[in-house]
Design an enzyme around this catalytic site. Structure first.
Site, PDB file in Angstrom:
ATOM      1  CE  LYS A 108     -24.201  36.459  -8.442  1.00 25.27           C
ATOM      2  NZ  LYS A 108     -24.593  35.362  -7.540  1.00 25.27           N
ATOM      3  CD  GLN A 168     -26.924  32.515  -8.139  1.00 26.53           C
ATOM      4  OE1 GLN A 168     -25.950  33.088  -8.617  1.00 26.53           O
ATOM      5  NE2 GLN A 168     -27.663  33.063  -7.178  1.00 26.53           N
ATOM      6  CG  ASP A 221     -20.433  33.697  -4.063  1.00 27.91           C
ATOM      7  OD1 ASP A 221     -20.528  34.942  -4.083  1.00 27.91           O
ATOM      8  OD2 ASP A 221     -21.428  32.945  -3.972  1.00 27.91           O
TER       9      ASP A 221
END
Lengths: 283, 283
Positions: B55, B99, B122
Site C-alpha cells: 500500500k 491494517q 478503507d
C-alpha cells in the site's frame, strides 16, 4: 387438513406490554423519572396521524409519556434537523421517533441520521443499521425487529433455512435481511428487478414480504410447509401475501392485521424503556 | 473450446494509477499539498507487513505520501483509539488505514468505528457501511469496491442476475452483498450454516467467493457461463474457487493473483486521493 400456526403479534405484544409496564414502574420508583418518547410528525397524512396516535396510546398503556411534536407540511430539512438536535439534547427525552414518510421535499435520511444513536429507538439511523449488521450493541429497526421477535417467540427455526426477503427498503427489507443472516439463515433478497421471482419464492422455507403491494405474493408460489411473514399493510386490511389462499400450504403465518404491525409498536416502546433504563443506570 | 474473459485487476489497477497520478499532481500544483495516507500496523504479522508495504508503494507510485505507523503487538484498544483520534485531527492526513487483522486482544471494530467518516478510505466504519448500503454519499469498503469496479469495467451485467455471495464478513461478504443489491442483482448470501450450498451455487449467474479456504468452491458447482469472482487469497497463491477446473465452464473470472487483490489497493489509494480533493475543495 392443515392447520398452520398463527404467529399472533397482537397477543404477543399485549403480553410483552405487561412486562414493560412493570419495568416503567420500576424506573419511576427508583429514579422518580418517567420514560419519554418524542414523536415527530410532519404534515398531516391521515395514516401517519393514526400511527403516531397508536404509538402515543401504547406509551400511555405502559405508563410512559409521549411528547407529541407536530410540524407543518412546509417544514424544511434544516428546521426538522434543528428540532431533532433539540430533542437529542433534551435530558427528559429517551427516545425519538420521526414518523415515516415525511413530505417529499425533506431529506428524510439526513433527518434520520441526526437522531442520536442512544435515542434511535425506531432504529432508522444508518449507523444503527451498520452496528446492528455487524452485531455491535445497537437499537434495532422497529419493523424488522418485530419480525425477528415474533419468529423467535414462536420458535420458528431460522438457522440453516432458506429465507427469501421480497423488498429492499432502508427500514424493512435491508435490515431484516441482515438480521436473518445474523441468525444464520441463508438469505436471498428480491426486488422489482428480480427475474423468476416465482421460482425463487418456491424454494423458500420462510418468506418475508415487504413490498407494499396488496396480495403481491401468490399462493401458487408458496412451498408446502413454508413460514409466511407478511410485513405489508395495504388498503382494505390486506397484506402483501395472498394469505387467504396460501394458508392451506404454509406451516405458520403472521395475520394481517394482528401480526407484524402491533409488534412493531411494541418494539419501539420496548427500546424506549431500554433507553431510559440505560440512561438512568438501571441496566 | 470456451475462452472465458479474464477480469484482469492488475492491468486495470495499473491503468487507473495513471489517472490517479495526474490527479495527485493537480492537487500538488493547485494547493502545494500532498495527499497522505496514514497506515497503521499493530504487531508484525508477516502478511500484514507485506500488505502495508504494498500500500505504501502504491502511494509512492502515484506521487502520494504514506505515513507509516507501527505499533507494538501489546498495544491496547485504548492506545490504538488514541492514535486514530490523533490522525483524525491531523490536517495533513487525508486517509487512515488500520491494517486488518489487529491482534486478538484489540477490539478491532471499536477502532474501525473511531475512524472519521471523511478519512475512512478503507471503508471499515460501520456507518460507512450503513451509508453505502442506503446509497448515501460515503467511501466504500475497499475489497467489495474493488470487485464492483472490476465487474463494471469489464461490462459484466449485474442487474437482474442471480448472484451468490459466499461469506458474510464485515469487510467483504456483507458489504459486497449490499453493493450488488444496489446494482439490482438478486443476491443470496451463503455461509457456514448454509445447507445445500452446491445447489445454490449451481443456480448462480455470478459467484463471489469470500470464504478464505483454498479451492473451497468446486468446479462441479459452477453453472455453464457463470462469472467467477474470487476474493480469496490463500497459501500457495490459490483463491477460494477451484479456478483451474472451473475455467472451462465460466464466461469470465478474476484470476488469483492479479484479480481482486491489486484493485483493492487501487481503491484504497483512489479514495485517499478523493478525500484530499474534497478536503482541499477541488471537487
Amino acid at each position: 387438513m392443515n392447520t398452520p400456526l398463527i404467529l399472533d403479534g397482537k397477543t404477543l405484544a399485549a403480553n410483552i406490554e405487561k412486562d414493560l409496564k412493570v419495568r416503567v414502574q420500576r424506573i419511576k420508583d427508583i429514579t422518580n423519572e418517567t420514560p419519554v418518547l418524542a414523536t415527530i410528525i410532519v404534515g398531516n397524512d391521515p395514516a401517519s396521524v393514526t400511527y403516531v396516535k397508536m404509538k402515543g396510546n401504547a406509551c400511555t398503556r405502559v405508563g410512559m409519556k409521549s411528547l407529541k411534536i407536530e410540524m407543518p407540511e412546509e417544514t424544511s430539512t434544516e428546521e426538522l434537523i434543528e428540532k431533532i438536535r433539540e430533542l437529542n439534547r433534551d435530558k427528559n427525552v429517551h427516545g425519538i421517533l420521526l414518523q415515516h414518510p415525511v413530505p417529499g421535499h425533506i431529506d428524510e435520511m439526513a433527518c434520520f441520521n441526526e437522531i442520536d444513536l442512544l435515542k434511535d429507538v425506531d432504529g432508522v439511523n444508518t449507523n444503527t443499521f451498520g452496528r446492528m449488521t455487524m452485531q455491535l450493541d445497537s437499537f434495532k429497526c422497529a419493523t424488522p425487529y418485530s419480525i425477528m421477535t415474533i419468529l423467535k417467540h414462536y420458535n420458528i427455526q431460522i438457522e440453516g433455512k432458506d429465507v427469501v426477503v421480497i423488498g429492499r427498503s432502508p427500514i424493512l427489507g435491508k435490515p431484516v435481511a441482515m438480521m436473518l443472516l445474523n441468525e444464520n439463515a441463508t438469505v436471498t433478497i428480491c426486488h422489482s428487478k428480480t427475474k423468476d421471482l416465482e421460482d425463487i419464492v418456491k424454494r423458500a422455507d420462510i418468506v418475508v414480504a415487504a413490498v407494499g403491494k396488496p396480495k403481491f405474493v401468490k399462493a401458487e408460489w408458496i412451498k408446502e410447509g413454508c413460514v409466511l411473514v407478511d410485513a405489508g399493510y395495504n388498503q382494505g386490511n390486506v397484506g402483501d401475501i395472498d394469505l387467504e389462499n396460501a394458508i392451506e400450504k404454509c406451516s405458520a403465518y403472521t395475520p394481517v392485521p394482528g401480526g407484524v404491525g402491533p409488534m412493531t409498536i411494541n418494539c419501539l416502546i420496548s427500546q424506549t424503556v431500554e433507553s431510559a433504563e440505560r440512561k438512568l443506570g438501571l441496566i
